[in-house]
Every structure is written in structure tokens, then in C-alpha cells.
Design an enzyme around this catalytic site. Structure first.
Site, PDB file in Angstrom:
ATOM      1  N   GLY A   1       0.827  -1.206   0.000  1.00  0.00           N
ATOM      2  CA  GLY A   1       0.000   0.000   0.000  1.00  0.00           C
ATOM      3  C   GLY A   1       0.861   1.255   0.000  1.00  0.00           C
ATOM      4  N   THR A   2       1.771   1.320  -0.957  1.00  0.00           N
ATOM      5  CA  THR A   2       2.737   2.424  -1.040  1.00  0.00           C
ATOM      6  C   THR A   2       2.080   3.802  -0.952  1.00  0.00           C
ATOM      7  OG1 THR A   2       3.953   0.961  -2.486  1.00  0.00           O
ATOM      8  CG2 THR A   2       4.706   3.242  -2.433  1.00  0.00           C
ATOM      9  N   ARG A   3       0.904   3.929  -1.603  1.00  0.00           N
ATOM     10  CA  ARG A   3       0.262   5.252  -1.661  1.00  0.00           C
ATOM     11  C   ARG A   3      -0.308   5.707  -0.306  1.00  0.00           C
ATOM     12  NH1 ARG A   3      -3.299   3.440  -6.731  1.00  0.00           N
ATOM     13  NH2 ARG A   3      -2.638   1.397  -5.947  1.00  0.00           N
ATOM     14  N   MET A   4      -0.337   4.782   0.679  1.00  0.00           N
ATOM     15  CA  MET A   4      -0.789   5.182   2.016  1.00  0.00           C
ATOM     16  C   MET A   4       0.300   5.961   2.756  1.00  0.00           C
ATOM     17  SD  MET A   4      -3.855   4.027   2.496  1.00  0.00           S
ATOM     18  CE  MET A   4      -4.203   3.919   4.238  1.00  0.00           C
TER      19      MET A   4
ATOM     20  N   ASN B   1      -6.698   3.369  -1.365  1.00  0.00           N
ATOM     21  CA  ASN B   1      -5.276   3.386  -1.711  1.00  0.00           C
ATOM     22  C   ASN B   1      -4.543   4.551  -1.073  1.00  0.00           C
ATOM     23  OD1 ASN B   1      -5.334   1.073  -3.512  1.00  0.00           O
ATOM     24  ND2 ASN B   1      -6.529   2.377  -4.874  1.00  0.00           N
TER      25      ASN B   1
END
Ligand code: UD1
Ligand code: MG
Length: 343
Positions: A17-20, A232
Site C-alpha cells: 500500500g505504497t500510496r498510504m 489506496n
């Protein structure tokens, strides 16, 4: 819900969940008092699946601990090579299974069981090998887009990062929820490649693969576009929380509770309210709190794990935790009470 033939579920929960922008795995972020993956497990509970599999990877141990007691078998995806690769990891766990498999993303906490049941019903009626859930969004940014032919039949799904300017204008999106016959699913997955903008194995490629082999892909159009939200980012996390909180508030009002300003009220999922309670604005009631009939909770109060008898009044901005208050008691404005016994 009646079950015509065996059904298995795969919940994808291995991604970081990089975009978190978080050190916590995305599916463990809380949405309305629970890790978001638990909302997905709750949504599939009434479907009475014969086998539930969760794909875990990033922060595997913490995700496995969260899923304890759900009946889901955890399968490890050591490297997160994409959603298609994640499903492939479940192949061995499904060795002795035959029937339909639903696949869901652990980052979609707003789904309701009745829509999933309708999707499975539509899949069975269609006789198709693959059903996908689609819906139209005013802002389809970041979702996979549904490419259709002139007759309106699904041709393929194109991810945002691979989409042309024209394709990005398409408002019909892939919700990331599928129902497939097992034999088709793993046959199609054996054909997917990493030839795309992200260098990943996309689960969405099974749609184009089905069509190219002459199989019609059935689609279930979700009647509530907001329910397909895939979380996301922190903004979407807040949206998901707001939606579930609002659902809960509607339930409470329909059951006879007065919420003076429901947009500002948070009443946790385990809280029980008696008849005819009145809740002012900006009130939060959490934990396993139980309020008997006719309680009045004034604006700004915060209650956690409390037990209130009949007709208790809590003054504005009071904080009351772990307390048991007898019927008829009154708590003064701005008080802070914690763990006192019966007053
Ligand atoms: C995905 C879909 C997109 C759809 C959207 C709906 C693909 C390629 N794209 O995009 O078409 O519109 O969901 O919300 O499937 N995961 C794993 N292992 C991996 C990668 C991901 O378990 O290797 C899990 C994640 O933890 C997450 C889920 O799969 O729960 C979806 O992954 P995510 O990266 O959020 O995909 P999207 O870009 O949202
Ligand atoms: Mg997602």
C-alpha cells in the site's frame, strides 16, 4: 443465503500500500474501528464459502493475527508481483476444490453481502466462466477501465498506468471483484505476463484472455458506485470511514435514536443503545458501551466502554470511560470520569 454449488473466496491482502505512505500494511489500517480487511471478511461471511483464503505478504504475521478466528486460510506471497501472481499463490490451497471462486481485494471495505450474492447469482445464471463487477464513477482516476466492443460486451480491462488518453476518459471501472470457475481461472492465470507499465502480473488480464479464447465475460454492474471504493490513500481511508459511520447512523436513527447532527456523530459497531436516546452533535460513543432507554448525551461528550442505566444525562464535553452509571444519574459538563464503580 442458499448455495447451489461449492464456492471459495480469495482475499488479496499481501500488498504494502505504497500510496498510504505508512509503515503499517494497508489492509491493517482501521476503517470505522476495524482493520479494513476485516470488513471484507465480514462482507463474505453470509456467502458461507466452503473455503476462504487470504493472500498475505507484507507484515504477514500481523495480518495473520488479525485474521485469526475468521476461518480464512492464509497463503504467503513472498514477493508482491501483482494481483495475478497473488491469486496464483492460492492454487495449491485450492487443489481439492472445484466450483466457483470469488476474488476480492482487502482494500475494499464498503462492499455489502447482498451485492456480492447478486453478483454470484448473475454469474451462475449467465453460465459464464468469468464475471466481473463494474460501475461508473464520476472520477474514475486510478481504477482499471472497462474496454467494451460496439455491442457493449466487455473486451478487456486496462489499468490507469497503461491507458491511453482516450481510454482514461472511460468512466466504467473495474471494481476488483471477480467470480470465476476454477478451471478457467488457473488456466488463464498461466498465460498472464508482466508486459505492462508496472512490470507486474495483473489479475485484470484474465478478462482479455477469456475474450481472446472466445469466452464471453459476464458483468455485474454494481448499483451503488460508492461501495466499490478501493482504499489506496489516506483520503480514501477517510471516505471509507465516513461512509460506514453514516450507514451506522442511519441504522440507529431508523431504530429510534435521535441524532441531532448525524454528520458529526460516531457510534461504534459494538455499542448498544436502548429506546429513545438523544445524542447531541460531536458525540463519540465507542467500545462495548451500553446505554439503557431515554439517555441524553449532550454535545461533545466522549463515552468509551460505559454502561448507563435508564435516563442518564451526560453533560456537554464530558469524558466518561469504563464507568457504570445508575439510572437517573447526571454527569456535569466537562467532567472526566474513568473506572469509578456505580455512582
Ligand atoms: C486493482 C485493479 C484495478 C481495480 C482496483 C479496484 C489490478 C491490476 N488492478 O488496482 O483494475 O480498478 O484494484 O480497487 O488488479 N495485492 C496483493 N499482492 C500483490 C499486489 C496486490 O495481495 O502482489 C493486494 C493488495 O494488498 C490489495 C489488492 O491486492 O488489497 C489490490 O491491489 P492494489 O495495489 O490496491 O491494486 P489497485 O491499483 O487498486
Ligand atoms: Mg487498491
Amino acid at each position: 443465503m442458499a448455495k447451489a454449488e461449492p464456492l471459495a473466496a480469495i482475499v488479496l491482502a499481501a500488498g504494502k500500500g505504497t500510496r498510504m505512505k505508512s509503515s503499517l500494511a494497508k489492509v491493517l489500517h482501521h476503517v470505522f474501528f476495524k482493520p479494513m480487511v476485516m470488513h471484507v471478511l465480514e462482507a463474505i461471511e453470509p456467502l458461507q464459502c466452503d473455503l476462504k483464503i487470504a493472500i498475505v505478504g507484507h507484515q504477514r504475521t500481523a495480518v495473520e493475527q488479525t485474521l485469526e478466528g475468521t476461518g480464512a486460510v492464509c497463503v504467503y506471497q513472498a514477493e508482491q508481483n501483482g494481483t495475478g501472481h497473488a491469486v496464483l499463490c492460492a492454487e495449491r490451497a485450492l487443489e481439492n476444490f472445484s466450483g466457483n471462486i470469488i476474488i476480492l481485494c482487502g482494500d475494499s471495505p464498503l462492499l455489502l453481502p447482498q451485492h456480492l450474492a447478486e453478483m454470484i447469482e448473475s454469474h451462475r445464471r449467465s453460465g459464464s466462466m468469468l464475471t466481473i463487477i463494474t460501475t461508473k464513477l464520476d472520477d474514475p482516476t486510478n481504477y482499471g477501465r472497462i474496454i467494451s466492443d460496439e455491442a457493449g460486451l466487455v473486451k478487456e480491462v486496462v489499468e490507469e498506468k497503461d491507458a491511453s488518453i482516450e481510454q482514461k476518459k472511460i468512466s466504467e471501472i473495474n471494481a476488483g471483484i471477480y467470480c470465476a470457475r476454477k478451471e478457467f481461472l488457473f488456466e488463464a492465470l498461466s498465460k498472464i505476463t508482466t508486459d505492462n507499465a508496472q512490470g507486474e502480473m495483473y489479475l485484470t488480464d484474465i478478462v482479455g484472455i477469456a475474450v481472446k479464447s472466445g469466452l464471453a465475460v459476464n458483468k455485474y454492474i454494481h448499483p451503488e458506485p460508492s461501495h466499490v471504493l478501493g482504499v489506496n490513500s489516506r483520503v480514501e481511508l477517510a471516505q471509507a470511514h465516513h461512509t460506514i459511520r453514516h450507514r451506522r447512523n442511519l441504522e440507529l436513527m431508523n431504530a429510534g435514536t435521535t441524532l441531532e447532527n448525524p454528520q458529526t456523530t460516531t457510534i461504534g459497531p459494538q455499542v448498544q443503545l436502548g429506546e429513545n436516546c438523544t445524542i447531541g452533535q460531536n458525540v463519540t460513543i465507542s467500545g462495548t458501551s451500553q446505554l439503557a432507554d431515554n439517555c441524553i448525551i449532550h454535545a461533545g461528550a466522549f463515552l468509551n466502554n460505559v454502561e448507563l442505566g435508564d435516563s442518564v444525562t451526560i453533560g456537554p464535553n464530558a469524558v466518561v470511560e469504563e464507568c457504570h452509571l445508575k439510572g437517573g444519574s447526571t454527569v456535569a459538563p466537562l467532567s472526566h470520569m474513568k473506572r469509578s464503580d456505580s455512582t
